[in-house]
Design a protein around this motif. Structure first.
Motif, PDB file in Angstrom:
ATOM      1  N   ASN A 251       0.776  -1.296   0.125  1.00 40.81           N
ATOM      2  CA  ASN A 251       0.005  -0.116  -0.030  1.00 40.81           C
ATOM      3  C   ASN A 251       0.879   1.213  -0.016  1.00 40.81           C
ATOM      4  OD1 ASN A 251      -1.764  -1.941   2.528  1.00 40.81           O
ATOM      5  ND2 ASN A 251      -2.935  -1.365   0.320  1.00 40.81           N
ATOM      6  N   ARG A 252       0.204   2.187  -0.607  1.00 39.00           N
ATOM      7  CA  ARG A 252       0.527   3.599  -0.430  1.00 39.00           C
ATOM      8  C   ARG A 252      -0.115   4.282   0.631  1.00 39.00           C
ATOM      9  NH1 ARG A 252       3.510   7.129  -4.037  1.00 39.00           N
ATOM     10  NH2 ARG A 252       3.114   5.630  -5.707  1.00 39.00           N
ATOM     11  N   ILE A 253       0.550   5.181   1.419  1.00 41.62           N
ATOM     12  CA  ILE A 253      -0.387   5.682   2.584  1.00 41.62           C
ATOM     13  C   ILE A 253      -0.050   7.123   2.514  1.00 41.62           C
ATOM     14  CG2 ILE A 253      -0.898   5.715   5.051  1.00 41.62           C
ATOM     15  CD1 ILE A 253      -0.063   2.843   5.138  1.00 41.62           C
ATOM     16  N   THR A 254      -1.281   7.901   2.663  1.00 44.92           N
ATOM     17  CA  THR A 254      -1.106   9.167   2.721  1.00 44.92           C
ATOM     18  C   THR A 254      -1.796   9.926   3.837  1.00 44.92           C
ATOM     19  OG1 THR A 254      -0.841   9.653   0.455  1.00 44.92           O
ATOM     20  CG2 THR A 254      -1.443  11.633   1.429  1.00 44.92           C
ATOM     21  N   VAL A 255      -1.291  10.485   4.850  1.00 45.72           N
ATOM     22  CA  VAL A 255      -1.751  10.947   6.011  1.00 45.72           C
ATOM     23  C   VAL A 255      -2.009  12.562   5.933  1.00 45.72           C
ATOM     24  CG1 VAL A 255      -1.799  11.208   8.649  1.00 45.72           C
ATOM     25  CG2 VAL A 255      -0.983   9.036   7.263  1.00 45.72           C
ATOM     26  N   ASP A 256      -3.152  12.913   5.988  1.00 44.60           N
ATOM     27  CA  ASP A 256      -3.149  14.732   6.191  1.00 44.60           C
ATOM     28  C   ASP A 256      -3.909  14.975   7.439  1.00 44.60           C
ATOM     29  OD1 ASP A 256      -3.690  17.308   5.590  1.00 44.60           O
ATOM     30  OD2 ASP A 256      -4.954  17.030   3.980  1.00 44.60           O
ATOM     31  N   ASP A 257      -3.329  15.303   8.282  1.00 45.28           N
ATOM     32  CA  ASP A 257      -3.678  15.575   9.705  1.00 45.28           C
ATOM     33  C   ASP A 257      -4.214  14.235  10.021  1.00 45.28           C
ATOM     34  OD1 ASP A 257      -4.273  16.776  12.030  1.00 45.28           O
ATOM     35  OD2 ASP A 257      -6.087  17.671  11.353  1.00 45.28           O
ATOM     36  N   GLY A 258      -5.568  13.904  10.351  1.00 45.99           N
ATOM     37  CA  GLY A 258      -6.102  12.629  10.827  1.00 45.99           C
ATOM     38  C   GLY A 258      -6.731  11.791   9.948  1.00 45.99           C
ATOM     39  N   ALA A 259      -6.629  12.430   8.752  1.00 43.68           N
ATOM     40  CA  ALA A 259      -7.213  11.711   7.526  1.00 43.68           C
ATOM     41  C   ALA A 259      -6.224  10.852   6.715  1.00 43.68           C
ATOM     42  CB  ALA A 259      -7.762  12.521   6.407  1.00 43.68           C
ATOM     43  N   VAL A 260      -6.681   9.387   6.473  1.00 43.12           N
ATOM     44  CA  VAL A 260      -5.702   8.665   6.015  1.00 43.12           C
ATOM     45  C   VAL A 260      -6.238   7.977   4.531  1.00 43.12           C
ATOM     46  CG1 VAL A 260      -4.483   6.514   6.183  1.00 43.12           C
ATOM     47  CG2 VAL A 260      -4.866   7.744   8.290  1.00 43.12           C
ATOM     48  N   GLU A 261      -5.360   8.058   3.561  1.00 41.69           N
ATOM     49  CA  GLU A 261      -5.922   7.392   2.334  1.00 41.69           C
ATOM     50  C   GLU A 261      -4.857   6.434   2.133  1.00 41.69           C
ATOM     51  OE1 GLU A 261      -5.912   8.523  -2.405  1.00 41.69           O
ATOM     52  OE2 GLU A 261      -5.812  10.274  -0.864  1.00 41.69           O
ATOM     53  N   ILE A 262      -5.390   5.212   1.799  1.00 43.37           N
ATOM     54  CA  ILE A 262      -4.707   3.957   1.288  1.00 43.37           C
ATOM     55  C   ILE A 262      -5.038   3.520  -0.066  1.00 43.37           C
ATOM     56  CG2 ILE A 262      -4.178   1.623   2.138  1.00 43.37           C
ATOM     57  CD1 ILE A 262      -4.729   2.123   5.045  1.00 43.37           C
ATOM     58  N   GLU A 263      -3.740   3.207  -0.773  1.00 42.93           N
ATOM     59  CA  GLU A 263      -4.237   2.868  -2.253  1.00 42.93           C
ATOM     60  C   GLU A 263      -3.190   1.672  -2.340  1.00 42.93           C
ATOM     61  OE1 GLU A 263      -2.181   4.154  -6.677  1.00 42.93           O
ATOM     62  OE2 GLU A 263      -1.710   5.485  -4.700  1.00 42.93           O
ATOM     63  N   THR A 264      -3.811   0.436  -3.245  1.00 46.24           N
ATOM     64  CA  THR A 264      -3.172  -0.875  -3.069  1.00 46.24           C
ATOM     65  C   THR A 264      -2.219  -0.496  -4.541  1.00 46.24           C
ATOM     66  OG1 THR A 264      -4.684  -1.951  -1.817  1.00 46.24           O
ATOM     67  CG2 THR A 264      -3.415  -3.252  -3.527  1.00 46.24           C
ATOM     68  N   ILE A 265      -1.083  -1.037  -4.267  1.00 44.62           N
ATOM     69  CA  ILE A 265      -0.183  -0.708  -5.286  1.00 44.62           C
ATOM     70  C   ILE A 265       0.060  -2.275  -6.276  1.00 44.62           C
ATOM     71  CG2 ILE A 265       2.384  -0.310  -6.018  1.00 44.62           C
ATOM     72  CD1 ILE A 265       2.701   1.493  -3.708  1.00 44.62           C
ATOM     73  N   ASP A 266       0.226  -3.183  -5.474  1.00 42.57           N
ATOM     74  CA  ASP A 266       0.274  -4.566  -5.888  1.00 42.57           C
ATOM     75  C   ASP A 266       0.076  -5.611  -4.677  1.00 42.57           C
ATOM     76  OD1 ASP A 266       0.934  -6.511  -7.547  1.00 42.57           O
ATOM     77  OD2 ASP A 266       2.687  -5.548  -8.375  1.00 42.57           O
ATOM     78  N   THR A 267       0.092  -6.823  -5.152  1.00 40.92           N
ATOM     79  CA  THR A 267      -0.121  -7.844  -3.939  1.00 40.92           C
ATOM     80  C   THR A 267       1.017  -8.944  -4.456  1.00 40.92           C
ATOM     81  OG1 THR A 267      -1.465  -9.201  -5.492  1.00 40.92           O
ATOM     82  CG2 THR A 267      -2.561  -7.779  -3.983  1.00 40.92           C
ATOM     83  N   PHE A 268       1.209  -9.375  -3.261  1.00 39.23           N
ATOM     84  CA  PHE A 268       2.444 -10.438  -3.090  1.00 39.23           C
ATOM     85  C   PHE A 268       2.168 -11.634  -2.147  1.00 39.23           C
ATOM     86  CE2 PHE A 268       4.285  -6.324  -3.882  1.00 39.23           C
ATOM     87  CZ  PHE A 268       4.994  -6.454  -4.766  1.00 39.23           C
ATOM     88  N   ALA A 269       3.029 -12.534  -2.071  1.00 38.46           N
ATOM     89  CA  ALA A 269       2.905 -13.745  -1.258  1.00 38.46           C
ATOM     90  C   ALA A 269       3.192 -13.561   0.119  1.00 38.46           C
ATOM     91  CB  ALA A 269       3.645 -14.901  -1.943  1.00 38.46           C
ATOM     92  N   GLU A 270       2.213 -13.364   0.890  1.00 35.22           N
ATOM     93  CA  GLU A 270       2.714 -13.163   2.620  1.00 35.22           C
ATOM     94  C   GLU A 270       3.899 -12.073   2.647  1.00 35.22           C
ATOM     95  OE1 GLU A 270       1.866 -16.353   5.286  1.00 35.22           O
ATOM     96  OE2 GLU A 270       1.773 -17.616   3.606  1.00 35.22           O
ATOM     97  N   PRO A 271       3.797 -10.967   2.170  1.00 37.39           N
ATOM     98  CA  PRO A 271       5.015  -9.965   2.459  1.00 37.39           C
ATOM     99  C   PRO A 271       4.981  -9.595   3.824  1.00 37.39           C
ATOM    100  CG  PRO A 271       3.137  -8.686   1.297  1.00 37.39           C
ATOM    101  CD  PRO A 271       2.407 -10.093   1.597  1.00 37.39           C
ATOM    102  N   THR A 272       6.304  -9.497   4.259  1.00 32.09           N
ATOM    103  CA  THR A 272       6.713  -8.833   5.459  1.00 32.09           C
ATOM    104  C   THR A 272       7.303  -7.840   5.698  1.00 32.09           C
ATOM    105  OG1 THR A 272       8.519 -10.336   5.456  1.00 32.09           O
ATOM    106  CG2 THR A 272       6.769 -11.474   6.600  1.00 32.09           C
ATOM    107  N   ALA A 273       7.859  -7.085   4.529  1.00 37.85           N
ATOM    108  CA  ALA A 273       8.686  -6.197   4.760  1.00 37.85           C
ATOM    109  C   ALA A 273       9.076  -5.410   3.285  1.00 37.85           C
ATOM    110  CB  ALA A 273      10.098  -6.534   5.628  1.00 37.85           C
ATOM    111  N   LEU A 274       9.441  -4.191   3.306  1.00 44.06           N
ATOM    112  CA  LEU A 274       9.706  -3.659   1.915  1.00 44.06           C
ATOM    113  C   LEU A 274      11.023  -2.507   2.315  1.00 44.06           C
ATOM    114  CD1 LEU A 274       7.037  -0.970   1.186  1.00 44.06           C
ATOM    115  CD2 LEU A 274       7.423  -1.999   3.525  1.00 44.06           C
ATOM    116  N   THR A 275      11.582  -2.230   1.180  1.00 48.93           N
ATOM    117  CA  THR A 275      12.502  -1.114   1.237  1.00 48.93           C
ATOM    118  C   THR A 275      12.524  -0.295  -0.242  1.00 48.93           C
ATOM    119  OG1 THR A 275      14.794  -0.500   1.696  1.00 48.93           O
ATOM    120  CG2 THR A 275      14.605  -2.137   0.269  1.00 48.93           C
ATOM    121  N   VAL A 276      12.677   0.937  -0.164  1.00 44.85           N
ATOM    122  CA  VAL A 276      12.837   1.862  -1.350  1.00 44.85           C
ATOM    123  C   VAL A 276      14.006   1.997  -1.920  1.00 44.85           C
ATOM    124  CG1 VAL A 276      11.851   3.789  -2.323  1.00 44.85           C
ATOM    125  CG2 VAL A 276      10.499   2.775  -0.537  1.00 44.85           C
ATOM    126  N   VAL A 277      14.254   1.889  -2.960  1.00 48.11           N
ATOM    127  CA  VAL A 277      15.746   2.027  -3.328  1.00 48.11           C
ATOM    128  C   VAL A 277      15.325   2.949  -4.988  1.00 48.11           C
ATOM    129  CG1 VAL A 277      17.675   1.198  -4.744  1.00 48.11           C
ATOM    130  CG2 VAL A 277      16.788  -0.100  -3.083  1.00 48.11           C
TER     131      VAL A 277
END
Length: 312
Positions: A251-277
């Motif tokens: 997911n991509r998560i955007t937080v504006d004060d208390g409002a949260v928007e969650i967008e699904t980017i893709d799906t994986f096999a039981e993901p546990t972690a991620l990093t951005v390069v």
């Protein structure tokens, strides 16, 4: 004639690109982990694109350099480590932070018999163990790590729902936050663009913001996200975060004060972690059900992969 010249130019350019160090024309969207490093729990990266991966079952840290093959960089059990969970590259201090834990109570022995939970620091150049800090709570599992601008290091204790802090010159970890209203397995941890700490709860399926003022916790808020399925690793990006859920979503998560928007980017096999390069997200497919689920743990182990998708 022009078409022939264009074709020759393209062929020449293709050969030149393929010859550049660190570049390849093959599909680089998947890295398969070696059999001796299964069940990746966390992943981190340095600016040059080197990836570091922990193993909740077998311990140690795997390293993948740009264009290179996966290699065991920190041997299981090295520097009195056991099962390795959260990892975070701290290039400012030249350290790879590693969460080391005794999770034998969950049926996972790990590579040693060291008791307790620890935050360990390894030299980013050599892999040599440099510092080790024991978690003060007897009920401790060091899970995820975030580093503040002032150099303070924060970790989640998923076993006791608390956040601990290691100040730059401190010799031991201190409990930075705990509250009975925050429960459900504090897990993924990251600083937001507003300078506050954000953490999710793995079993509770919630997302919290912890207000930070002069390095101190000044209250918290549960953010309205809707139901989350085993939220886990979370990392900051411009304007918000990216986060994986054990149920499969990236997911991509955007937080504006208390409002949260969650967008699904893709799906994986039981993901546990991620990093951005750069403009790429690397996701670790932990597939922990094959380690903890009674029905699946007796089945043949699946292939364990790191997969990448573009950060758009």
């Amino acid at each position: 004639m022009k078409a022939l010249e264009t074709a020759r130019l393209f062929a020449s350019l293709t050969i030149s690109i393929a010859a550049l160090p660190g570049l390849a024309l093959a599909d680089t969207s998947k890295i398969t982990l070696p059999e001796e490093h299964p069940f990746p729990e966390s992943i981190t990266s340095t600016e040059d694109g080197t990836l570091y991966v922990s193993s909740i079952s077998d311990g140690g840290v795997l390293r993948v350099t740009p264009g290179g093959e996966p290699e065991i960089w920190i041997e299981p059990g090295a520097f009195e480590t056991r099962s390795t969970l959260g990892v975070l590259a701290d290039e400012e201090r030249g350290l790879l932070w590693v969460c080391s834990n005794d999770i034998s109570a969950l049926g996972v022995q790990g590579p040693s018999d060291v008791k307790g939970g620890f935050l360990k620091g390894f030299d980013l150049k050599t892999g040599e163990g440099k510092v080790s800090y024991r978690m003060p709570n007897e009920k401790s599992v060091c899970n995820d790590i975030a580093v503040a601008e002032d150099g303070s290091t924060y970790i989640t204790n998923v076993a006791a729902d608390e956040i601990l802090k290691l100040a730059p010159e401190a010799e031991e970890l201190e409990v930075w936050f705990t509250d009975p209203d925050v429960k459900g397995g504090l897990d993924g941890l990251a600083f937001g663009p507003d300078g506050n700490l954000y953490a999710n709860t793995y079993t509770g399926g919630e997302l919290f913001r912890f207000d930070v003022e002069d390095g101190e916790a000044k209250g918290f808020e549960k953010l309205e996200t809707g139901p989350l399925t085993k939220p886990d690793g979370i990392r900051p990006i411009e304007g918000g975060f990216v986060m994986v859920q054990g149920g499969g979503d990236l997911n991509r998560i955007t937080v504006d004060d208390g409002a949260v928007e969650i967008e699904t980017i893709d799906t994986f096999a039981e993901p546990t972690a991620l990093t951005v390069v750069g403009d790429t997200i690397w996701v670790a497919e932990g597939q922990l059900a094959y380690l903890f689920d009674e029905k699946k743990k007796e089945q043949p182990r699946p292939e364990f992969n790191l997969r990448s998708v573009p950060l758009q």
